[in-house]
Design a protein around this motif. Structure first.
Motif, PDB file in Angstrom:
ATOM      1  N   ASP A 450       0.832  -1.201   0.000  1.00  0.00           N
ATOM      2  CA  ASP A 450       0.000   0.000   0.000  1.00  0.00           C
ATOM      3  C   ASP A 450       0.864   1.247   0.000  1.00  0.00           C
ATOM      4  O   ASP A 450       0.574   2.219  -0.702  1.00  0.00           O
ATOM      5  N   SER A 451       1.923   1.222   0.808  1.00  0.00           N
ATOM      6  CA  SER A 451       2.790   2.404   0.869  1.00  0.00           C
ATOM      7  C   SER A 451       3.506   2.622  -0.458  1.00  0.00           C
ATOM      8  O   SER A 451       3.673   3.754  -0.908  1.00  0.00           O
ATOM      9  N   VAL A 452       3.912   1.523  -1.109  1.00  0.00           N
ATOM     10  CA  VAL A 452       4.582   1.660  -2.410  1.00  0.00           C
ATOM     11  C   VAL A 452       3.608   2.166  -3.466  1.00  0.00           C
ATOM     12  O   VAL A 452       3.925   3.070  -4.255  1.00  0.00           O
ATOM     13  N   ASN A 453       2.404   1.609  -3.496  1.00  0.00           N
ATOM     14  CA  ASN A 453       1.426   2.003  -4.515  1.00  0.00           C
ATOM     15  C   ASN A 453       0.942   3.435  -4.335  1.00  0.00           C
ATOM     16  O   ASN A 453       0.655   4.140  -5.302  1.00  0.00           O
ATOM     17  N   THR A 455       2.584   6.004  -2.487  1.00  0.00           N
ATOM     18  CA  THR A 455       3.617   7.048  -2.433  1.00  0.00           C
ATOM     19  C   THR A 455       4.816   6.747  -3.327  1.00  0.00           C
ATOM     20  O   THR A 455       5.741   7.541  -3.383  1.00  0.00           O
ATOM     21  N   HIS A 456       4.776   5.576  -4.014  1.00  0.00           N
ATOM     22  CA  HIS A 456       5.889   5.143  -4.871  1.00  0.00           C
ATOM     23  C   HIS A 456       7.172   4.939  -4.075  1.00  0.00           C
ATOM     24  O   HIS A 456       8.264   4.896  -4.630  1.00  0.00           O
ATOM     25  N   THR A 457       7.040   4.858  -2.775  1.00  0.00           N
ATOM     26  CA  THR A 457       8.178   4.549  -1.913  1.00  0.00           C
ATOM     27  C   THR A 457       7.645   3.836  -0.693  1.00  0.00           C
ATOM     28  O   THR A 457       6.444   3.857  -0.413  1.00  0.00           O
ATOM     29  N   THR A 458       8.504   3.159   0.040  1.00  0.00           N
ATOM     30  CA  THR A 458       8.061   2.425   1.210  1.00  0.00           C
ATOM     31  C   THR A 458       8.468   3.135   2.488  1.00  0.00           C
ATOM     32  O   THR A 458       9.397   3.942   2.489  1.00  0.00           O
ATOM     33  N   PHE A 459       7.742   2.869   3.552  1.00  0.00           N
ATOM     34  CA  PHE A 459       8.067   3.492   4.827  1.00  0.00           C
ATOM     35  C   PHE A 459       9.238   2.818   5.516  1.00  0.00           C
ATOM     36  O   PHE A 459       9.643   3.217   6.596  1.00  0.00           O
ATOM     37  N   LEU A 460       9.814   1.761   4.897  1.00  0.00           N
ATOM     38  CA  LEU A 460      10.932   1.036   5.486  1.00  0.00           C
ATOM     39  C   LEU A 460      12.172   1.151   4.621  1.00  0.00           C
ATOM     40  O   LEU A 460      12.092   1.085   3.386  1.00  0.00           O
ATOM     41  N   SER A 461      13.316   1.296   5.272  1.00  0.00           N
ATOM     42  CA  SER A 461      14.581   1.232   4.539  1.00  0.00           C
ATOM     43  C   SER A 461      14.832  -0.208   4.129  1.00  0.00           C
ATOM     44  O   SER A 461      14.195  -1.135   4.638  1.00  0.00           O
ATOM     45  N   GLU A 462      15.792  -0.421   3.225  1.00  0.00           N
ATOM     46  CA  GLU A 462      16.094  -1.789   2.810  1.00  0.00           C
ATOM     47  C   GLU A 462      16.628  -2.609   3.973  1.00  0.00           C
ATOM     48  O   GLU A 462      16.391  -3.811   4.050  1.00  0.00           O
ATOM     49  N   SER A 648       6.266  -4.361 -10.134  1.00  0.00           N
ATOM     50  CA  SER A 648       5.304  -3.767  -9.197  1.00  0.00           C
ATOM     51  C   SER A 648       4.117  -4.694  -9.081  1.00  0.00           C
ATOM     52  O   SER A 648       3.758  -5.375 -10.038  1.00  0.00           O
ATOM     53  N   LYS A 649       3.520  -4.705  -7.908  1.00  0.00           N
ATOM     54  CA  LYS A 649       2.345  -5.543  -7.688  1.00  0.00           C
ATOM     55  C   LYS A 649       1.108  -4.727  -8.024  1.00  0.00           C
ATOM     56  O   LYS A 649       0.763  -3.779  -7.325  1.00  0.00           O
ATOM     57  N   ASN A 650       0.432  -5.093  -9.107  1.00  0.00           N
ATOM     58  CA  ASN A 650      -0.766  -4.381  -9.538  1.00  0.00           C
ATOM     59  C   ASN A 650      -2.000  -5.213  -9.255  1.00  0.00           C
ATOM     60  O   ASN A 650      -1.994  -6.426  -9.446  1.00  0.00           O
ATOM     61  N   VAL A 651      -3.048  -4.547  -8.820  1.00  0.00           N
ATOM     62  CA  VAL A 651      -4.340  -5.223  -8.671  1.00  0.00           C
ATOM     63  C   VAL A 651      -5.038  -5.204 -10.013  1.00  0.00           C
ATOM     64  O   VAL A 651      -5.020  -4.203 -10.715  1.00  0.00           O
ATOM     65  N   ALA A 652      -5.659  -6.316 -10.376  1.00  0.00           N
ATOM     66  CA  ALA A 652      -6.343  -6.391 -11.663  1.00  0.00           C
ATOM     67  C   ALA A 652      -7.543  -5.462 -11.662  1.00  0.00           C
ATOM     68  O   ALA A 652      -8.478  -5.646 -10.905  1.00  0.00           O
ATOM     69  N   THR A 653      -7.535  -4.444 -12.500  1.00  0.00           N
ATOM     70  CA  THR A 653      -8.626  -3.472 -12.546  1.00  0.00           C
ATOM     71  C   THR A 653      -9.063  -3.236 -13.969  1.00  0.00           C
ATOM     72  O   THR A 653      -8.286  -3.327 -14.908  1.00  0.00           O
ATOM     73  N   VAL A 654     -10.324  -2.953 -14.117  1.00  0.00           N
ATOM     74  CA  VAL A 654     -10.871  -2.553 -15.412  1.00  0.00           C
ATOM     75  C   VAL A 654     -11.655  -1.277 -15.193  1.00  0.00           C
ATOM     76  O   VAL A 654     -12.639  -1.282 -14.463  1.00  0.00           O
ATOM     77  N   LYS A 779     -15.165   4.697  -6.034  1.00  0.00           N
ATOM     78  CA  LYS A 779     -14.193   3.844  -6.708  1.00  0.00           C
ATOM     79  C   LYS A 779     -13.813   2.713  -5.754  1.00  0.00           C
ATOM     80  O   LYS A 779     -13.623   2.938  -4.564  1.00  0.00           O
ATOM     81  N   VAL A 780     -13.722   1.503  -6.284  1.00  0.00           N
ATOM     82  CA  VAL A 780     -13.409   0.346  -5.453  1.00  0.00           C
ATOM     83  C   VAL A 780     -12.094  -0.276  -5.912  1.00  0.00           C
ATOM     84  O   VAL A 780     -11.803  -0.352  -7.101  1.00  0.00           O
ATOM     85  N   THR A 781     -11.291  -0.694  -4.933  1.00  0.00           N
ATOM     86  CA  THR A 781     -10.036  -1.389  -5.203  1.00  0.00           C
ATOM     87  C   THR A 781      -9.993  -2.629  -4.338  1.00  0.00           C
ATOM     88  O   THR A 781     -10.158  -2.539  -3.115  1.00  0.00           O
ATOM     89  N   LEU A 782      -9.781  -3.777  -4.971  1.00  0.00           N
ATOM     90  CA  LEU A 782      -9.685  -5.024  -4.222  1.00  0.00           C
ATOM     91  C   LEU A 782      -8.229  -5.297  -3.885  1.00  0.00           C
ATOM     92  O   LEU A 782      -7.358  -5.237  -4.744  1.00  0.00           O
ATOM     93  N   GLY A 783      -8.000  -5.587  -2.628  1.00  0.00           N
ATOM     94  CA  GLY A 783      -6.658  -5.923  -2.177  1.00  0.00           C
ATOM     95  C   GLY A 783      -6.426  -7.411  -2.206  1.00  0.00           C
ATOM     96  O   GLY A 783      -6.827  -8.113  -3.127  1.00  0.00           O
ATOM     97  N   HIS A 784      -5.836  -7.914  -1.128  1.00  0.00           N
ATOM     98  CA  HIS A 784      -5.408  -9.308  -1.076  1.00  0.00           C
ATOM     99  C   HIS A 784      -6.594 -10.270  -0.938  1.00  0.00           C
ATOM    100  O   HIS A 784      -7.478 -10.060  -0.119  1.00  0.00           O
TER     101      HIS A 784
END
Length: 838
Positions: A450-453, A455-462, A648-654, A779-784
């Motif tokens: 969620d953080s990557v999608n 903000t295009h970055t993560t809240f954690l360092s590597e 990148s992990k994308n959710v299937a959307t139409v 708008k609806v987005t399905l996660g895991h």
């Protein structure tokens, strides 16, 4: 026949189940025989009914004594009548309504009796057995008592409680019970002479009045939400006017009573361990909350209410009686959305509950804080020390609520600290905590993506990601579902620093390659517990061995890497785990271009060749394809077998839009398989057209999970939250669908959809797909999606995460598609409207 006391002794002294059954059967037969005797003495009839009540407690059949109950009620003797009413409340409960008609005339007669205790018996029985028909027949008698016997608080109390039950069972009688003819005299009397000083107004009467008011206000709210169900719009308007006329003038009086509860002048006979009548205080707070939220034009009194609530909230209570009042105060503060300073005070009270020794207080605090987080996130976060401490309670429900709250307050500033605490909790967990461990895995990975999608970055360092992945694999690797392992592989693959990839590969492989190096029993036990049976650790290690084998030449010899893959092949081929064998073959092929020793390269080729004649056709084809690739020139192999690019992990959307001429589809991307992204040009989807053909929609999302056919995940790790509501039941396919709103604020709602198998014959569904449509302003987005297989065990569940943004009413159209046990495609579709709004 002996006495009741002797009968109970005989049953308890029976040393075998057969003997107990024999005693009960014989006594039941004797009771049945004696009840047929019209000349039987009344004392013996009474004794038989007493024994019958004992049999009822034991779960035995007692239907043959129902008519005798009515005979006892008809007696003029108070003792007989009391026993008859007691028996009727137990033996006639939930029975055929026709039986209740036999008792209607008797209750009607006793409601007009001069003896108030007999009237109270009839009222109590009526309230307990009340159904719609009985309520309609007897409500005039209750009205008569309320109008003519105001000087008897004992009866007024019972009558108001019964009136509340009547309104619940027959809402069409609300107007009769809220006009001046019923409570007008009571309310007017209380209004003219303060409720506090009215000699006949005991606390029992006060509680009954408050209960009656609450039921009326709740029914008013329900009828407004569903107009036309019980009332016409004109009747609803009349009802509102009656409520305003009768209830609004009471608000200052009720507030004054509540204020008096905190003064020394309050009646000492109602003191409960230093708290003045906590039952009355809670009832007053609940009623005031409903009054202030019912649009009764009482905003001018809100300041007085806020001052009063501040006084209650700042009272230093140290026992459960005081905590109950403070908890109800907190609920009032947040329901009415009062001053921000009061909200902060309310959160601090809940924080005090978390530090209590009582587990019930902790559970209540955690549960309430979950609902408060969207309103006061920063204030709740200040109590994270006490929230984390609840992870180590013995009660699993407290642990679960604590975890839910930890993830609710999760943000960039506290991510590192909370992940450290979660890892510490995982390190102390056992297999009995499997459900909680999987919950942590799911939510940590979801938060990462969620953080990557977003903000295009993560809240954690590597470095933090490295620590998180190692911990999840070490402590949860033997439980993690395969689709979650795919998510972990995606994170590893997207590491930007080569050094991090190398460090992780060394960490993973060293635990498996150097197994038993010190040859100590404690080391062997430690290895067995954490790594030997750890499928997730081995799968990720296998993948890293092939992908980053060239980075670890200084740490491992080529012989060690090849031997590791060979041992994995032997282990999982003996288990017929073809999914793992696929990973091993790919790692062998990739490792062959990363090592220089020809002898070891040949061993890798022979390992792949050993599957070229495999009974599994897919595995056989892959092995032969890899052998062809193995013989290609080195520069060709290096081009094909280069390291994986970042994904990148994308959710299937139409995307769907309404252009005024029906529905058309926007160009978008669809994610399938192992995170391979394809452009979706001019996509046509009849299924979604069918799904949305009769409601305006803005967006739909289909959950297309990874291939998990080889996964043997245990769905018992998913538990249904207590706050879930049933959305739909399919009797044909033995499925129940539940929904649970986890958060709703700022034009965004997050909810979980649970699909539960209720079949008892091991029926299951496979290839599950979920489609959801919402209105055009949302708008609806399905996660895991936890799995594409609906578990065959009774009660097994699949969980789907959903996020909805926009505005308006929260309503869904849901379609489920799956294959049944005969591989026939089945479809379930339904609509559901939640009470909440965005």
């Amino acid at each position: 026949m002996g006495s009741l006391k002797q009968f109970i002794k005989d049953v308890r002294n029976a040393n075998t189940l057969a003997k107990e059954r024999s005693i009960i059967t014989k006594e039941s037969a004797k009771i049945r025989t004696q009840l047929r005797n019209d000349q039987l003495e009344i004392s013996k009839r009474r004794s038989n009914i007493q024994k019958l009540l004992y049999l009822y407690i034991l779960g035995e059949k007692t239907h043959f004594g129902q008519v005798e109950c009515i005979n006892l009620i008809a007696s003029d003797n108070f003792i007989n009548k009391r026993l008859g009413y007691l028996a009727a409340m137990l033996l006639l409960k939930n029975e055929n309504p026709d039986l209740l008609t036999l008792i209607t005339n008797l209750i009607n007669y006793d409601l007009q009796h001069s003896n108030k205790y007999i009237v109270a018996l009839a009222l109590t029985t009526m309230g307990d057995l009340c159904n719609a028909e009985l309520a309609i027949d007897l409500y005039p008698d209750v009205l008569n008592i309320l109008n003519k016997r105001l000087d008897e608080p004992y009866l007024i109390k019972h009558s108001l409680f019964v009136a509340s039950e009547i309104i619940l069972k027959a809402p069409q009688l609300i107007i009769q019970f809220t006009n001046d003819g019923l409570i007008g005299k009571i309310i007017k009397n209380y209004r003219n002479r303060s409720l506090r000083t009215l000699s006949n107004c005991t606390h029992g009467v006060l509680l009954a009045v408050l209960q009656f008011m609450k039921i009326c206000l709740l029914q008013q709210k329900q009828q407004k939400q569903e107009p036309g169900k019980e009332f016409s719009e004109e009747e609803i308007q009349d009802f509102d006017e009656t409520i305003k006329r009768n209830f609004t003038p009471l608000i200052p009086e009720l507030m004054e009573i509540l204020k008096t509860c905190h003064t020394n002048s309050f009646e000492p006979e109602y003191d409960v361990n230093g708290v003045s009548d906590p039952f009355l205080q809670v009832a007053l707070l609940q009623t005031l909350t409903l009054l202030f939220s019912s649009n009764l034009d009482v905003d001018v009194l809100k300041n007085d209410l806020q001052y009063l609530l501040t006084n209650i909230a700042t009272t230093n209570e140290t026992n459960n009686r005081g905590f109950s009042v403070q908890y109800e105060t907190v609920k009032t503060i947040f329901i009415l959305d009062l001053d921000p300073s009061l909200r902060v005070l309310g959160v601090n009270i809940l924080g005090k509950f978390l530090n209590s020794k009582d587990s019930n207080n902790k559970y209540v605090a955690l549960n309430t804080l979950l609902k408060v987080v969207p309103i006061e996130p920063e204030t709740v976060t200040r109590h994270k020390k006490f929230i984390v401490r609840c992870l180590y309670e013995l009660d699993p429900s407290i642990k679960r609520r604590s975890l839910e709250l930890i993830f609710a307050i999760f943000n960039k500033s506290n991510a590192g600290e909370l992940i450290s605490e979660l890892i510490k909790f995982l390190s102390q967990s056992t297999e009995s905590d499997k459900g909680l461990m999987l919950y942590i895995v799911d939510n940590l990975l979801d938060l990462y993506f969620d953080s990557v999608n977003n903000t295009h970055t993560t809240f954690l360092s590597e470095a933090d990601q490295f620590i998180m992945i190692v911990a999840l694999l070490k402590y949860c690797g033997k439980f993690i579902y395969f689709d979650r392992l795919s998510d972990i592989l995606l994170i590893v693959n997207n590491f930007k620093q080569t050094e991090t990839k190398k460090k992780l590969t060394v960490e993973l492989l060293s635990k498996l390659i150097n197994k038993g190096k010190d040859n100590k029993k404690e080391d062997d036990d430690y290895y067995y517990y954490y790594y030997d049976n750890n499928y997730g650790w081995k799968l990720i290690s296998c993948w890293c061995c092939g992908e980053y084998g060239d980075l670890i030449h200084n740490e491992f010899l080529d012989d060690q890497l090849v031997s590791f893959l060979t041992s994995l092949n032997q282990e999982f081929y003996s288990q017929s785990n073809m999914h793992m064998i696929n990973y091993i073959l790919t790692s062998c092929l990739k490792l062959s271009i990363k090592i220089a020793d020809k002898q070891n390269i040949e061993k890798l080729r022979q390992l792949i060749k050993s599957h070229s004649m495999d009974a599994n056709l897919i595995l056989q084809m892959k092995a032969n394809q890899f052998l062809v690739l193995f013989n290609e020139p080195a520069h060709v192999k290096r081009g094909i077998l280069d390291v994986m690019p970042a994904f990148s992990k994308n959710v299937a959307t139409v995307g769907v839009k309404n252009n005024g001429n029906g529905l058309s589809y926007n160009e978008d991307s669809v994610s399938k398989g192992n995170y391979k992204t394809f452009n979706n040009k001019n996509q046509q989807t009849d299924l979604l057209l069918d799904l949305l053909d009769d409601i305006p929609a803005n967006d739909t999302t289909s959950a297309l999970a990874n291939d998990v056919s080889a996964s043997t995940a245990d769905m018992n790790g998913i538990s249904l939250p207590t706050s879930s509501i049933e959305l739909y039941t399919s009797k044909d396919y033995c499925l129940k669908i539940y929904g649970n709103i986890t958060s709703i604020a700022d034009n965004e709602a997050n909810l979980d959809i649970f699909i539960q198998n209720t079949a008892t014959n091991n029926r299951k569904g496979t290839n599950l797909k979920i489609f959801i449509a919402v209105s055009k302003h949302q708008k609806v987005t399905l996660g895991h999606l936890s799995d594409t297989i609906i578990p065959s065990n009774n009660g097994g569940m699949v969980k789907q995460k959903v996020r909805i943004t926009g505005e308006g009413k929260l309503k869904l159209r849901v379609r489920l598609q799956f294959l049944d046990e005969t591989n026939n495609e089945k479809t379930i579709q339904f609509d559901y409207k939640f009470d909440e709004k965005l």
